[in-house]
Every structure is written in C-alpha cells, then in structure tokens.
Design a protein around this motif. Structure first.
Motif, PDB file in Angstrom:
ATOM      1  N   THR A   1      -4.495 -16.174  -7.447  1.00  0.00           N
ATOM      2  CA  THR A   1      -3.873 -15.962  -6.134  1.00  0.00           C
ATOM      3  C   THR A   1      -4.664 -16.641  -5.023  1.00  0.00           C
ATOM      4  OG1 THR A   1      -5.035 -13.854  -5.772  1.00  0.00           O
ATOM      5  CG2 THR A   1      -2.866 -13.765  -6.837  1.00  0.00           C
ATOM      6  N   HIS A   2      -6.007 -16.589  -5.113  1.00  0.00           N
ATOM      7  CA  HIS A   2      -6.853 -17.159  -4.072  1.00  0.00           C
ATOM      8  C   HIS A   2      -8.123 -17.732  -4.707  1.00  0.00           C
ATOM      9  CE1 HIS A   2      -4.435 -14.098  -2.018  1.00  0.00           C
ATOM     10  NE2 HIS A   2      -4.565 -14.828  -0.921  1.00  0.00           N
ATOM     11  N   CYS A   3      -8.621 -18.804  -4.108  1.00  0.00           N
ATOM     12  CA  CYS A   3      -9.883 -19.394  -4.549  1.00  0.00           C
ATOM     13  C   CYS A   3     -10.585 -19.997  -3.344  1.00  0.00           C
ATOM     14  CB  CYS A   3      -9.661 -20.442  -5.639  1.00  0.00           C
ATOM     15  SG  CYS A   3      -8.721 -21.899  -5.104  1.00  0.00           S
ATOM     16  N   THR A   4     -11.774 -20.534  -3.576  1.00  0.00           N
ATOM     17  CA  THR A   4     -12.513 -21.187  -2.495  1.00  0.00           C
ATOM     18  C   THR A   4     -13.407 -22.275  -3.072  1.00  0.00           C
ATOM     19  OG1 THR A   4     -13.911 -20.834  -0.541  1.00  0.00           O
ATOM     20  CG2 THR A   4     -14.459 -19.568  -2.509  1.00  0.00           C
TER      21      THR A   4
ATOM     22  N   GLN B   1     -10.172 -23.381  -9.704  1.00  0.00           N
ATOM     23  CA  GLN B   1      -9.440 -23.956  -8.575  1.00  0.00           C
ATOM     24  C   GLN B   1      -8.149 -24.523  -9.161  1.00  0.00           C
ATOM     25  OE1 GLN B   1     -12.164 -26.702  -6.765  1.00  0.00           O
ATOM     26  NE2 GLN B   1     -13.420 -25.092  -5.862  1.00  0.00           N
ATOM     27  N   ALA B   2      -7.281 -23.615  -9.539  1.00  0.00           N
ATOM     28  CA  ALA B   2      -6.072 -23.959 -10.278  1.00  0.00           C
ATOM     29  C   ALA B   2      -5.095 -22.803 -10.148  1.00  0.00           C
ATOM     30  CB  ALA B   2      -6.401 -24.217 -11.747  1.00  0.00           C
ATOM     31  N   GLU B   3      -3.886 -23.028 -10.620  1.00  0.00           N
ATOM     32  CA  GLU B   3      -2.889 -21.953 -10.555  1.00  0.00           C
ATOM     33  C   GLU B   3      -3.082 -20.933 -11.668  1.00  0.00           C
ATOM     34  OE1 GLU B   3       0.946 -23.728  -8.309  1.00  0.00           O
ATOM     35  OE2 GLU B   3       0.656 -24.522 -10.342  1.00  0.00           O
ATOM     36  N   TYR B   4      -3.719 -21.352 -12.759  1.00  0.00           N
ATOM     37  CA  TYR B   4      -4.031 -20.437 -13.859  1.00  0.00           C
ATOM     38  C   TYR B   4      -5.435 -20.756 -14.383  1.00  0.00           C
ATOM     39  CZ  TYR B   4       0.981 -19.349 -14.146  1.00  0.00           C
ATOM     40  OH  TYR B   4       2.265 -18.953 -13.856  1.00  0.00           O
ATOM     41  N   CYS B   5      -6.058 -19.765 -14.978  1.00  0.00           N
ATOM     42  CA  CYS B   5      -7.375 -19.984 -15.590  1.00  0.00           C
ATOM     43  C   CYS B   5      -7.473 -19.187 -16.877  1.00  0.00           C
ATOM     44  CB  CYS B   5      -8.482 -19.541 -14.632  1.00  0.00           C
ATOM     45  SG  CYS B   5     -10.167 -19.791 -15.266  1.00  0.00           S
ATOM     46  N   ARG B   6      -7.966 -19.860 -17.914  1.00  0.00           N
ATOM     47  CA  ARG B   6      -8.319 -19.129 -19.135  1.00  0.00           C
ATOM     48  C   ARG B   6      -9.714 -18.565 -18.968  1.00  0.00           C
ATOM     49  NH1 ARG B   6     -11.149 -19.500 -23.981  1.00  0.00           N
ATOM     50  NH2 ARG B   6     -12.069 -21.494 -23.373  1.00  0.00           N
ATOM     51  N   VAL B   7      -9.846 -17.250 -19.130  1.00  0.00           N
ATOM     52  CA  VAL B   7     -11.123 -16.575 -18.933  1.00  0.00           C
ATOM     53  C   VAL B   7     -11.667 -16.093 -20.271  1.00  0.00           C
ATOM     54  CG1 VAL B   7     -12.325 -14.696 -17.769  1.00  0.00           C
ATOM     55  CG2 VAL B   7     -10.409 -15.832 -16.627  1.00  0.00           C
ATOM     56  N   PRO B   8     -12.720 -16.726 -20.801  1.00  0.00           N
ATOM     57  CA  PRO B   8     -13.317 -16.259 -22.054  1.00  0.00           C
ATOM     58  C   PRO B   8     -14.011 -14.908 -21.869  1.00  0.00           C
ATOM     59  CG  PRO B   8     -13.976 -18.518 -21.521  1.00  0.00           C
ATOM     60  CD  PRO B   8     -13.364 -17.937 -20.289  1.00  0.00           C
ATOM     61  N   ASN B   9     -14.069 -14.142 -22.954  1.00  0.00           N
ATOM     62  CA  ASN B   9     -14.766 -12.846 -22.952  1.00  0.00           C
ATOM     63  C   ASN B   9     -14.377 -12.045 -21.706  1.00  0.00           C
ATOM     64  OD1 ASN B   9     -16.366 -10.921 -24.087  1.00  0.00           O
ATOM     65  ND2 ASN B   9     -18.301 -11.796 -23.378  1.00  0.00           N
ATOM     66  N   ALA B  10     -13.067 -11.887 -21.534  1.00  0.00           N
ATOM     67  CA  ALA B  10     -12.522 -11.409 -20.269  1.00  0.00           C
ATOM     68  C   ALA B  10     -12.984 -10.013 -19.871  1.00  0.00           C
ATOM     69  CB  ALA B  10     -10.991 -11.445 -20.330  1.00  0.00           C
ATOM     70  N   ASP B  11     -13.261  -9.151 -20.831  1.00  0.00           N
ATOM     71  CA  ASP B  11     -13.711  -7.802 -20.475  1.00  0.00           C
ATOM     72  C   ASP B  11     -15.005  -7.832 -19.678  1.00  0.00           C
ATOM     73  OD1 ASP B  11     -11.673  -6.172 -21.486  1.00  0.00           O
ATOM     74  OD2 ASP B  11     -12.540  -6.129 -23.505  1.00  0.00           O
ATOM     75  N   LEU B  12     -15.853  -8.837 -19.935  1.00  0.00           N
ATOM     76  CA  LEU B  12     -17.113  -8.958 -19.208  1.00  0.00           C
ATOM     77  C   LEU B  12     -16.994  -9.911 -18.021  1.00  0.00           C
ATOM     78  CD1 LEU B  12     -20.154  -8.248 -19.104  1.00  0.00           C
ATOM     79  CD2 LEU B  12     -20.567 -10.168 -20.654  1.00  0.00           C
TER      80      LEU B  12
ATOM     81  N   VAL C   1     -13.559 -21.892   3.393  1.00  0.00           N
ATOM     82  CA  VAL C   1     -12.103 -21.780   3.458  1.00  0.00           C
ATOM     83  C   VAL C   1     -11.616 -20.887   2.324  1.00  0.00           C
ATOM     84  CG1 VAL C   1     -11.771 -23.868   2.047  1.00  0.00           C
ATOM     85  CG2 VAL C   1      -9.926 -23.054   3.539  1.00  0.00           C
ATOM     86  N   CYS C   2     -10.658 -20.029   2.608  1.00  0.00           N
ATOM     87  CA  CYS C   2      -9.988 -19.231   1.584  1.00  0.00           C
ATOM     88  C   CYS C   2      -8.631 -19.879   1.324  1.00  0.00           C
ATOM     89  CB  CYS C   2      -9.812 -17.783   2.043  1.00  0.00           C
ATOM     90  SG  CYS C   2      -9.109 -16.715   0.756  1.00  0.00           S
ATOM     91  N   LEU C   3      -8.417 -20.314   0.101  1.00  0.00           N
ATOM     92  CA  LEU C   3      -7.213 -21.046  -0.282  1.00  0.00           C
ATOM     93  C   LEU C   3      -6.277 -20.145  -1.076  1.00  0.00           C
ATOM     94  CD1 LEU C   3      -9.173 -24.198  -1.424  1.00  0.00           C
ATOM     95  CD2 LEU C   3      -7.685 -24.114   0.584  1.00  0.00           C
ATOM     96  N   ALA C   4      -5.044 -20.060  -0.632  1.00  0.00           N
ATOM     97  CA  ALA C   4      -4.040 -19.233  -1.330  1.00  0.00           C
ATOM     98  C   ALA C   4      -3.079 -20.124  -2.097  1.00  0.00           C
ATOM     99  CB  ALA C   4      -3.279 -18.382  -0.320  1.00  0.00           C
ATOM    100  N   THR C   5      -2.879 -19.796  -3.371  1.00  0.00           N
ATOM    101  CA  THR C   5      -1.889 -20.521  -4.175  1.00  0.00           C
ATOM    102  C   THR C   5      -0.485 -20.069  -3.744  1.00  0.00           C
ATOM    103  OG1 THR C   5      -1.833 -18.823  -5.895  1.00  0.00           O
ATOM    104  CG2 THR C   5      -3.473 -20.589  -6.142  1.00  0.00           C
ATOM    105  N   ALA C   6       0.522 -20.773  -4.228  1.00  0.00           N
ATOM    106  CA  ALA C   6       1.899 -20.367  -3.940  1.00  0.00           C
ATOM    107  C   ALA C   6       2.154 -18.946  -4.450  1.00  0.00           C
ATOM    108  CB  ALA C   6       2.885 -21.356  -4.576  1.00  0.00           C
ATOM    109  N   PHE C   7       1.596 -18.629  -5.621  1.00  0.00           N
ATOM    110  CA  PHE C   7       1.723 -17.283  -6.168  1.00  0.00           C
ATOM    111  C   PHE C   7       1.023 -16.265  -5.267  1.00  0.00           C
ATOM    112  CE2 PHE C   7      -0.056 -14.020  -9.184  1.00  0.00           C
ATOM    113  CZ  PHE C   7       1.145 -13.385  -9.466  1.00  0.00           C
ATOM    114  N   GLY C   8      -0.156 -16.626  -4.782  1.00  0.00           N
ATOM    115  CA  GLY C   8      -0.890 -15.734  -3.884  1.00  0.00           C
ATOM    116  C   GLY C   8      -0.154 -15.496  -2.593  1.00  0.00           C
ATOM    117  N   ARG C   9       0.443 -16.551  -2.056  1.00  0.00           N
ATOM    118  CA  ARG C   9       1.194 -16.417  -0.790  1.00  0.00           C
ATOM    119  C   ARG C   9       2.418 -15.525  -0.992  1.00  0.00           C
ATOM    120  NH1 ARG C   9      -0.001 -21.978  -0.871  1.00  0.00           N
ATOM    121  NH2 ARG C   9       2.190 -22.630  -1.118  1.00  0.00           N
TER     122      ARG C   9
END
Length: 412
Positions: free
Chosen positions: A53-56, A159-170, A401-409
């Motif tokens: 939704t947001h990145c910087t 800095q993308a619309e989607y991200c694969r997050v390894p070991n997501a619980d941590l 700067v705080c950048l909002a994706t289209a999904f975030g907006r």
C-alpha cells in the motif's frame, strides 16, 4: 566445535505466469525506472505475498542510485526495503499471518534458527544470504536484505505493487488497522534503526548524547534518545533546515558550516564530553579536503571524518555507535584515541525483528510518532522522480517521501 549454519539460498523469484505489477527497477547509476514485471508467487512454504500500500526511499538506497555499489548490482533489481501492505496469500507453513492482515515488512530477512538469530542478532543471520562476495569481503555473510544489492542476497525489494516475503512470520509484523500509514512506514526501517543506534550506544537516563546527522534516522535517534531519558542531545549537521527541525524538537544544533571542528565546539559546551556519541550521517560525509581527495582518488571507500569527531567528543569510558552505512575502508582512523580513551565502539545493521512489537505498541499508544519524517507525499508511480529529488536535496520539506500505490490510495 559447533557446526556453522549453512546458508540457504531463498532469493528465488518465481514469477506469476500471467499477472504483472509495477516496480522500481535499478537500471544503472542515477537511473531508476518504473517498469512492469511479473507479479511474484509463493516460492517456499514460509513465504507470504504482500500487496503493497505504501513505501518510501531510504537514504541507503542512494548508495546504489549514485553508483557506489555498481559492482554488486544487477540491472532490473527491484529496489526498496521500507514498505507496508496487506497480506494476499501465505504459504502452507505460515502460522501467524493470514490473508487480509495489515503488516509492516522488516528490511532484514532472517531465518530465526541460526546461532545469531537465537541471540536476536537478526542482521547477522547465517542462512539467508548466499553472497560469496560478502564472505570474501568481511570473512562472513550477513543477513539478506530486501532490494539491497547482490551482496545482501539479491532479494527483490518492496518498492513495488507486490512483494514476496520469505519467512513471513518473522519478517512481517502485524499492524493495527487504525494506525496511519505514515506512522507504519516509519516503523519499517527508520524507527527500528534509530532504536538500534540508541541500544548500541546504551543511551539511558540522564545521558548527554551527540548525534551526527539530521536526516530521518539521525532525527529519530535524537527523539528516541530523549524518549529513553537523555538529559541533553546535540544535533550535528551541515544542513540549516534539518538543524532547524532538530531544534524544534528541543535538540541543541551544531552547524558544521559554522563549526568545522564540531567536537571542539561540543567540548567547549560539555568539557566532560558526551556520554554517548552516535554517527548517523552515512559514509559519504566528508568534512576535510584530505578525505574528499582520498575518496576522489579511490584511496578509500569511506571517510572517517565524522567517526573521528564522534570519538573525540565522547568522554573517557563512553560509548560510540556507528549507524551510518559504512561499507568499505578508511584512512586516518583514530585508533589510538579510541583505545586510550577506553571508548566502546559498536556498529551494525539493525536487529529489526528484536524491537517489535514494542515499537508498534509505543506508536499505537501515542507515546512516539514517527510520521514527522515524511515531509512529502506522492504517488508510487512517481518514484523515479522522487529518487532524483531525494538525491539532489530537492525533496519537499527536506526529509522523506511517503509513496502510495494505486492499491494503497484505494484503501484510504
């Protein structure tokens, strides 16, 4: 002898067969392009796919942007390690997250199981970075980091619309849905990095603290030092605007343009010296012709100007922390002064996961507000222009700067 954990290469980017996404791609020195690439999918059972939704942009992203790390970069690497989003999908072994959860993505990718992770020294993880180059440079690998060159694992960033997050619980931290986006993005990297600086320097009640650097991290260190009970905090920088921000937070500004020897100026005000000195200006900070020349000639990669000033200004038996991103080597480092003054020197990337959920809690409870660092807001689609503005010191408001994706907006 204990067996050393074997690195596990988990950077695989399995593209979606049909769906595409927008992402900030490194294409060479001073060239970030908003490109269209395949959307990632689950690659390992502990993965999650997060809809950003947001990145910087981090100050350390500029090390790659300006070409300092060209030798360890690959064209097309997705940049970024500061983002929040909504979990879209989780792997079969993810236990604590589900689709629809709002999360802060930590910059550090850790296994949670090796010698260092068990000590909560997550940025020293043995398993998540396959880089042989880093092992040759430092003698050891460090952890993987999102979007931060091939020597930190080559992981696609967020800095993308989607991200694969390894070991997501941590690697992901659940976030309350009623907390403003800017506060949460500020928790992704800057706030835990600043807390890490205070931890390394052992900032405590009644301390006199000096912080070199008044960017987002430096200002955050200053504010968190006050939160931890520091009696006085000196803010050292060349930028008058950033120093004015520090002063508005009740810090004592030291302008290097007016005081070329900031250590002497601090010692004139604090003859005893600083209890804790923290370097947060980054490895590009040079205050002398000598170091500027050595860097220009390639005789050193980093400058010790600020580190030397911190050590000089710190009292005998005090603590110094290095938070600015030093990577390479330097000359004229004051090893004698460091040793003879019995100063403890520590550094390292943040142990991000160690400081949560504590940091989320103090933000959610209104005890600390990290959103001050975002002096500008924009659409994610303008990220290439934002890199240029940040690098050339033209960012509106002077910080981040705080950048909002289209999904975030659409979520707002």
């Amino acid at each position: 002898m204990a067996e050393v954990a074997k690195p596990v290469h988990t950077t695989a980017y399995k593209p979606h067969p049909t769906e595409k996404m927008k992402a900030a791609l490194w294409m060479g020195s001073k060239t970030i392009e908003l490109g269209e690439v395949p959307k990632p999918t689950i690659t390992a059972p502990k993965d999650a796919i997060v809809h950003i939704t947001h990145c910087t942009i981090c100050g350390s992203d500029l090390h790659m942007y300006d070409g300092a790390l060209n030798k360890v970069m690959e064209k097309g690497l997705i940049m970024g390690h500061e983002a929040i989003g909504i979990v879209e999908e989780v792997g079969p072994e993810v236990k604590n997250l589900k689709a629809g959860d709002r999360v802060v993505i930590m910059p550090v990718i850790a296994c949670g199981e090796c010698f260092y992770c068990k000590r909560k020294e997550f940025s020293l993880c043995d398993k998540t970075n396959p880089s042989k180059e880093l092992q040759q440079m430092y003698g050891h690998r460090l952890s993987g980091i999102f979007g931060y060159s091939m020597i930190t694992g080559g992981y696609p960033g967020d800095q993308a619309e989607y991200c694969r997050v390894p070991n997501a619980d941590l690697t992901c931290v659940k976030a309350p849905k009623n907390v403003a986006a800017k506060k949460l993005v500020g928790l992704a990297d800057v706030t835990p990095t600043a807390w890490h600086g205070c931890e390394l320097a052992e900032v405590g009640e009644g301390d006199v603290v000096g912080v070199w650097g008044c960017g987002a991290v430096g200002l955050s260190i200053q504010r968190l030092a006050k939160y931890r009970g520091a009696r006085r905090v000196y803010a050292v920088d060349k930028d008058a605007h950033r120093l004015s921000i520090a002063k508005s937070f009740d810090m004592i500004p030291i302008n290097v343009e007016e005081h070329p020897d900031p250590a002497r100026q601090i010692l004139s005000l604090e003859p005893h010296g600083l209890d804790r000195g923290i370097e947060a200006s980054g490895f590009r900070s040079t205050n002398t012709v000598t170091h500027a020349t050595m860097r220009a000639l390639g005789a050193e990669g980093d400058s010790s100007d600020t580190a030397s000033a911190v050590i000089k200004a710190t009292r005998k038996g005090g603590n110094v922390a290095l938070i600015g991103d030093f990577f390479f080597e330097t000359n004229d480092f004051p090893i004698g002064m460091l040793m003879e003054k019995a100063i403890t020197l520590r550094g390292g990337q943040l142990y991000a996961e160690k400081y949560f959920p504590f940091l989320v809690d103090i933000v959610a409870d209104g005890k600390y507000d990290p959103s001050f660092m975002f002096t500008h807001e924009d659409k994610f689609e303008n990220i290439a222009q934002s890199y240029d503005a940040f690098y050339n010191h033209k960012m509106p408001g002077g910080l981040k700067v705080c950048l909002a994706t289209a999904f975030g907006r659409a979520q707002a």
